[in-house]
Design an enzyme around this catalytic site. Structure first.
Site, PDB file in Angstrom:
ATOM      1  N   GLN A  78       0.845  -1.200   0.000  1.00  0.00           N
ATOM      2  CA  GLN A  78       0.000   0.000   0.000  1.00  0.00           C
ATOM      3  C   GLN A  78       0.881   1.251   0.000  1.00  0.00           C
ATOM      4  O   GLN A  78       1.048   1.901   1.024  1.00  0.00           O
ATOM      5  CB  GLN A  78      -0.898  -0.022   1.244  1.00  0.00           C
ATOM      6  CG  GLN A  78      -1.895   1.095   1.332  1.00  0.00           C
ATOM      7  CD  GLN A  78      -3.121   0.844   0.512  1.00  0.00           C
ATOM      8  OE1 GLN A  78      -3.627  -0.269   0.489  1.00  0.00           O
ATOM      9  NE2 GLN A  78      -3.613   1.868  -0.129  1.00  0.00           N
ATOM     10  N   PHE A  79       1.458   1.592  -1.164  1.00  0.00           N
ATOM     11  CA  PHE A  79       2.359   2.739  -1.224  1.00  0.00           C
ATOM     12  C   PHE A  79       1.664   4.049  -0.862  1.00  0.00           C
ATOM     13  O   PHE A  79       2.295   5.005  -0.438  1.00  0.00           O
ATOM     14  CB  PHE A  79       3.040   2.841  -2.596  1.00  0.00           C
ATOM     15  CG  PHE A  79       2.183   3.437  -3.675  1.00  0.00           C
ATOM     16  CD1 PHE A  79       2.268   4.784  -3.971  1.00  0.00           C
ATOM     17  CD2 PHE A  79       1.310   2.650  -4.400  1.00  0.00           C
ATOM     18  CE1 PHE A  79       1.484   5.343  -4.964  1.00  0.00           C
ATOM     19  CE2 PHE A  79       0.524   3.186  -5.391  1.00  0.00           C
ATOM     20  CZ  PHE A  79       0.607   4.545  -5.681  1.00  0.00           C
ATOM     21  N   THR A  80       0.342   4.107  -1.001  1.00  0.00           N
ATOM     22  CA  THR A  80      -0.383   5.347  -0.728  1.00  0.00           C
ATOM     23  C   THR A  80      -0.353   5.744   0.745  1.00  0.00           C
ATOM     24  O   THR A  80      -0.749   6.848   1.088  1.00  0.00           O
ATOM     25  CB  THR A  80      -1.841   5.264  -1.223  1.00  0.00           C
ATOM     26  OG1 THR A  80      -2.502   4.202  -0.533  1.00  0.00           O
ATOM     27  CG2 THR A  80      -1.906   5.032  -2.721  1.00  0.00           C
TER      28      THR A  80
END
Length: 149
Positions: A78-80
């Site tokens: 989940q890079f966000t």
């Protein structure tokens, strides 16, 4: 490294309509990696996650760990989690780790979790995924490696 941890009764992740990972009781981990993260960072995070006592005991107190209840893990990249929304209306992801490092540490976290937890499922790094979950509590924690002792 940042993790959004949700205590779940069940969780599943799918890609293109196909379930690629599913668990019953346990933790759903949304995992974000920054460019400054290392395997040592990941080790500290995995240790904290596996030792967290957030399941209820026979007295209704959050006193039991994942191992105590035979829980499972579902790990999803989940890079966000590294979104910077300070300026304007479009988030910047400059603080997120580059794809090569992020994928390496994501796979490393999964491998380290498998050394300590019997059932570890995961998403597909970089894929567009859908997550279906039943948050138990609800009980959600945000863990930041910079804040771990």
């Amino acid at each position: 490294m940042k993790v959004v941890l949700q205590r779940v009764s069940r969780a599943a992740v799918s890609v293109d309509g196909e379930v690629i990972g599913a668990i019953g009781k346990g933790f759903l981990l949304l995992l974000g990696v920054s460019d400054t993260d290392t395997e040592q960072t990941a080790d500290r995070m995995v240790d904290k996650i596996c030792k967290l006592r957030i399941f209820e005991d026979e007295n209704g107190k959050t006193n039991l760990s994942l191992a105590d209840v035979g829980g499972a893990l579902l790990v999803v990249s989940q890079f966000t989690l590294y979104a910077d929304c300070k300026k304007g209306n479009r988030p910047s992801f400059i603080k997120a780790g580059g794809p090569k490092l992020a994928e390496e540490l994501y796979e490393y976290v999964i491998a380290r979790c498998r050394e300590r937890v019997q059932t570890v499922e995961h998403g597909s790094f970089g894929a567009h995924m859908k997550i279906d979950l039943e948050n138990d509590g609800p009980f959600t924690l945000v863990l930041d490696s910079g804040e771990l002792s």
